[in-house]
Scaffold this active site. Structure first.
Site, mmCIF file in Angstrom:
data_model
loop_
_atom_site.group_PDB
_atom_site.id
_atom_site.type_symbol
_atom_site.label_atom_id
_atom_site.label_comp_id
_atom_site.label_asym_id
_atom_site.label_seq_id
_atom_site.Cartn_x
_atom_site.Cartn_y
_atom_site.Cartn_z
ATOM 1 N NE ARG A 1 23.041 -7.041 -7.958
ATOM 2 C CZ ARG A 1 23.769 -7.100 -9.076
ATOM 3 N NH1 ARG A 1 23.250 -7.642 -10.163
ATOM 4 N NH2 ARG A 1 25.001 -6.626 -9.107
ATOM 5 C CG HIS B 1 24.621 -11.473 -14.225
ATOM 6 N ND1 HIS B 1 23.252 -11.234 -14.220
ATOM 7 C CD2 HIS B 1 25.214 -10.245 -14.082
ATOM 8 C CE1 HIS B 1 23.027 -9.953 -14.071
ATOM 9 N NE2 HIS B 1 24.196 -9.321 -13.986
ATOM 10 C CD GLN C 1 25.419 -8.043 -18.472
ATOM 11 O OE1 GLN C 1 25.069 -7.315 -17.538
ATOM 12 N NE2 GLN C 1 25.565 -7.584 -19.705
ATOM 13 C CG ASP D 1 32.645 -8.667 -15.018
ATOM 14 O OD1 ASP D 1 32.541 -7.438 -14.801
ATOM 15 O OD2 ASP D 1 32.014 -9.517 -14.367
ATOM 16 C CB CYS E 1 28.619 -7.059 -17.610
ATOM 17 S SG CYS E 1 29.748 -7.463 -16.268
ATOM 18 N NE ARG F 1 20.886 -7.032 -17.085
ATOM 19 C CZ ARG F 1 21.300 -6.872 -15.832
ATOM 20 N NH1 ARG F 1 22.502 -6.378 -15.572
ATOM 21 N NH2 ARG F 1 20.511 -7.212 -14.828
#
Length: 299
Positions: free
Chosen positions: A101, A128, A131, A219, A257, A285
């Site tokens: 990450r 991502h 996700q 988002d 998310c 997730r």
């Protein structure tokens, strides 16, 4: 196993492999698939802090019978003198897979280039994909077959949005993207989506985007590291908030998310209301990543 070694963005796997990962995730979630990866180790390399990414990967590896090792900025030599290539070579020999990450997507690609173990993108500034796996699993559970789904992305054309654009193209979801003029999805992502299936419809009108949507996704407008752009962005995104006024006249479900900035990109009543799939999306997730890890590592 998947044909790809690494999972740096959603299109590292084919459309058929995407379907396989999602099916595997659903079977693991339901208990129909009890695959174990006994004694497997996932090295988790964090340059950015996280709640869902860390907990979902760590819990997932435990439930699969393996182990996840958290490596934060102060725990290893990342950014403190050791080249990324050296870190990748060593971690790839210690662990069965590496989840990273990071801020810079190019750093992820460098780690993947030098690692003998599969590298999974847990988030970069460009993408991502984990996700997106959770998003697609949630849509399939709650909305229906992908070729019958219309989705809308409303807000910033950020890393989450860009991976979602590619995922929708691969899955056959009809997607409309509504962003302010200077905050759209990158042109190369749109071109890639067109190659994968079909590029989304692009608009600057959020009302147009949500009019026929089965699911609407947003988002945060100010992502981590963009705090100095806050005033500018809040002005640019006026009218793009997911609220009951924007969603009136539609039965669309709502996705986010997380983390959410209530009162900015989404109101609290929408986030907490009957439309919201947000908490199932967050849970997924865990299941989506377990499906991915099993498909990457199972012999």
């Amino acid at each position: 196993m998947l044909e790809t070694t690494h999972f740096t963005d959603i299109d590292d796997i084919s459309a058929s492999e995407l379907d396989r990962v999602l099916t595997r995730a659903a079977d693991i979630k339901s208990g129909d698939d009890e695959t174990q990866l006994t004694r497997a180790t996932l090295a988790m390399l964090f340059e950015k802090p996280s709640t869902r990414t860390r907990v979902s990967f760590e819990t997932g590896m435990t439930e699969l019978g393996g182990h996840a090792l958290f490596l934060g900025p102060e725990d290893i030599q990342l950014g403190h003198g050791e080249p990324l290539s050296d870190t990748a070579r060593v971690l790839g020999r210690y662990g069965d897979a590496i989840m990273v990450r990071l801020f810079d997507h190019e750093d992820l690609l460098e780690i993947a280039e030098h690692s003998d173990a599969p590298v999974i993108n847990g988030l970069t500034d460009d993408a991502h994909p984990c996700q997106t796996l959770a998003d697609l699993l949630t849509i399939r559970e709650h909305v229906g077959d992908f070729d019958e789904v219309s989705a809308a992305w409303v807000g910033d054309g950020n890393n989450v949005g860009q991976s979602f654009v590619l995922g929708c193209a691969m899955a056959g979801i009809d997607l409309t993207v509504a962003t302010p003029p200077d905050y759209g999805v990158d042109d190369d992502v749109l071109e890639k989506a067109d190659e994968l299936g079909s590029a989304p419809t692009i608009t600057t009108d959020p009302e147009e985007a949500v009019a026929d949507a089965d699911v609407v996704y947003t988002d945060v407008w100010i992502s981590m590291g963009q705090e100095d752009q806050r005033h500018e962005k809040l002005q640019a995104f006026e009218g793009f908030q997911l609220n009951e006024d924007l969603l009136s006249g539609t039965d669309a479900k709502v996705m986010h998310c997380l983390p959410a900035h209530r009162g900015e990109e989404i109101t609290g009543d929408v986030l907490e209301g009957e439309r919201s799939l947000v908490w199932d999306q967050a849970e997924n997730r865990l299941h989506a990543q377990k499906g991915l890890i099993v498909e990457l590592l199972e012999e």
